[in-house]
Enzyme design. Structure first.
Site, PDB file in Angstrom:
ATOM      1  N   CYS A  45      11.577  -0.560   2.128  1.00  0.00           N
ATOM      2  CA  CYS A  45      10.430  -0.708   1.229  1.00  0.00           C
ATOM      3  C   CYS A  45       9.274  -1.458   1.901  1.00  0.00           C
ATOM      4  CB  CYS A  45      10.874  -1.367  -0.073  1.00  0.00           C
ATOM      5  SG  CYS A  45       9.713  -1.064  -1.438  1.00  0.00           S
ATOM      6  N   HIS A  67      14.629   2.265  -2.473  1.00  0.00           N
ATOM      7  CA  HIS A  67      15.672   1.253  -2.623  1.00  0.00           C
ATOM      8  C   HIS A  67      17.024   1.903  -2.902  1.00  0.00           C
ATOM      9  CE1 HIS A  67      13.301  -2.446  -2.534  1.00  0.00           C
ATOM     10  NE2 HIS A  67      12.368  -1.803  -3.208  1.00  0.00           N
ATOM     11  N   GLU A 121      19.753   0.795  -2.243  1.00  0.00           N
ATOM     12  CA  GLU A 121      20.726  -0.271  -2.529  1.00  0.00           C
ATOM     13  C   GLU A 121      20.712  -0.723  -3.983  1.00  0.00           C
ATOM     14  OE1 GLU A 121      16.946  -2.655  -1.920  1.00  0.00           O
ATOM     15  OE2 GLU A 121      17.785  -0.749  -1.244  1.00  0.00           O
TER      16      GLU A 121
END
Length: 312
Positions: free
Chosen positions: A142, A235, A237
């Site tokens: 990011c 993202h 994750e």
């Protein structure tokens, strides 16, 4: 094989509760193999939450991984106790002489600041240059992805008027790239950012390719041909509730945010989010560790500096 993390790190109990195999330093010492050395430069304010998210993704590999958590300064963020930082994090200066197989640099809530106005930008530049000499492959997430593009290639991100927030449809552009091995031709991934860099700007850089993108969110996975740098603009994750938590935080702050796209069933924030990105996120990290780190790194990490000095 498990990941090896600091003994008593809170993330260990969370991961064990999810049936994810971890190993503390004492048990790992009996293993007669050379584990991967991976560092995480955690720039997110909620360190513990981000640790769990990233360690979860790193755990899906047959390789043993030693993980070092790195902080950019000794100030504890608002959402993380100082005791946690002191117990589990290394100051960058303490590991500056170490070499790593892999490095993950997280995003940061700095979307509207110019890079030069970030109070740790000078240190960030030092770390980026250090990674170029001392790390086999670095994964930038990011904000860090855009920051690295600016530092290494002089490409400045643009800012949207409205934050890009939601789970977006993506297409694989390069199905033969090992980073996307096993991916379906189309998949979903979360984004939460203002910044963007156009696909043609990425592809104007020699040796850099956009290998997955979205019509709505733009370039998503960008990688260097030598596998030494990977830029992820979203993202993978994120936990199921992370976008919901960010949305409620912005609502309570009076920011009148848009409801995250393609996230709540019927765009109803009272409903549980529709989760459809975790398998691709896990596979992305596993492929990075295997094909971009393990398959390319020297057995003797002392050879890294000599090898990589000729790369740039």
């Amino acid at each position: 094989m498990p990941i090896r993390i600091p003994e008593n790190l809170p993330a260990q109990n969370v991961l064990l509760g999810e049936n994810i195999f971890t190993m503390d330093s004492q048990r790992a010492a009996s293993q007669d193999i050379r584990p991967m050395e991976v560092a995480i430069l955690n720039l997110m304010p909620n360190k513990i939450e981000t640790e769990v998210q990233l360690l979860r993704l790193l755990s899906n590999t047959p390789l043993q991984i030693n993980v070092d958590l790195i902080r950019i300064n000794d100030l504890a963020p608002k959402h993380t106790p100082q005791s946690h930082m002191d117990a589990f994090y290394h100051d960058f200066n303490d590991v500056a002489d170490k070499r790593y197989d892999g490095l993950i640099v997280t995003g940061a809530p700095l979307a509207l600041l110019d890079y030069e106005d970030v109070n740790y930008w000078d240190t960030m530049k030092t770390i980026l240059e250090w990674a170029n000499r001392n790390v086999q492959s670095t994964l930038y997430l990011c904000w860090a992805a855009h920051a690295a593009m600016y530092h290494f290639y002089g490409i400045q991100r643009k800012l949207r008027d409205v934050k890009l927030s939601g789970v977006y449809h993506h297409q694989v552009k390069d199905p033969h790239n090992e980073l996307l091995r096993g991916f379906d031709p189309e998949f979903y991934a979360p984004h939460s950012r203002y910044g963007y860099i156009n696909t043609d700007e990425y592809e104007s850089i020699e040796g850099v390719k956009v290998i997955a993108e979205s019509e709505e969110a733009g370039a998503y996975v960008v990688a260097s041909d030598d596998k030494r740098m990977v830029f992820i603009t979203g993202h993978p994750e994120y936990d199921p509730e992370t976008l919901a938590d960010e949305y409620q935080r912005d609502v309570q702050a009076g920011l009148n945010p848009n409801i995250p796209c393609n996230y709540f069933p019927g765009d109803d924030p009272t409903q549980s989010p529709l989760v459809r990105w975790r398998s691709h996120g896990s596979l992305l990290f596993t492929n990075w560790i295997n094909y971009y780190v393990y398959q390319t790194t020297p057995y003797d990490l002392n050879q890294l500096v000599e090898k990589n000095q000729h790369k740039r």
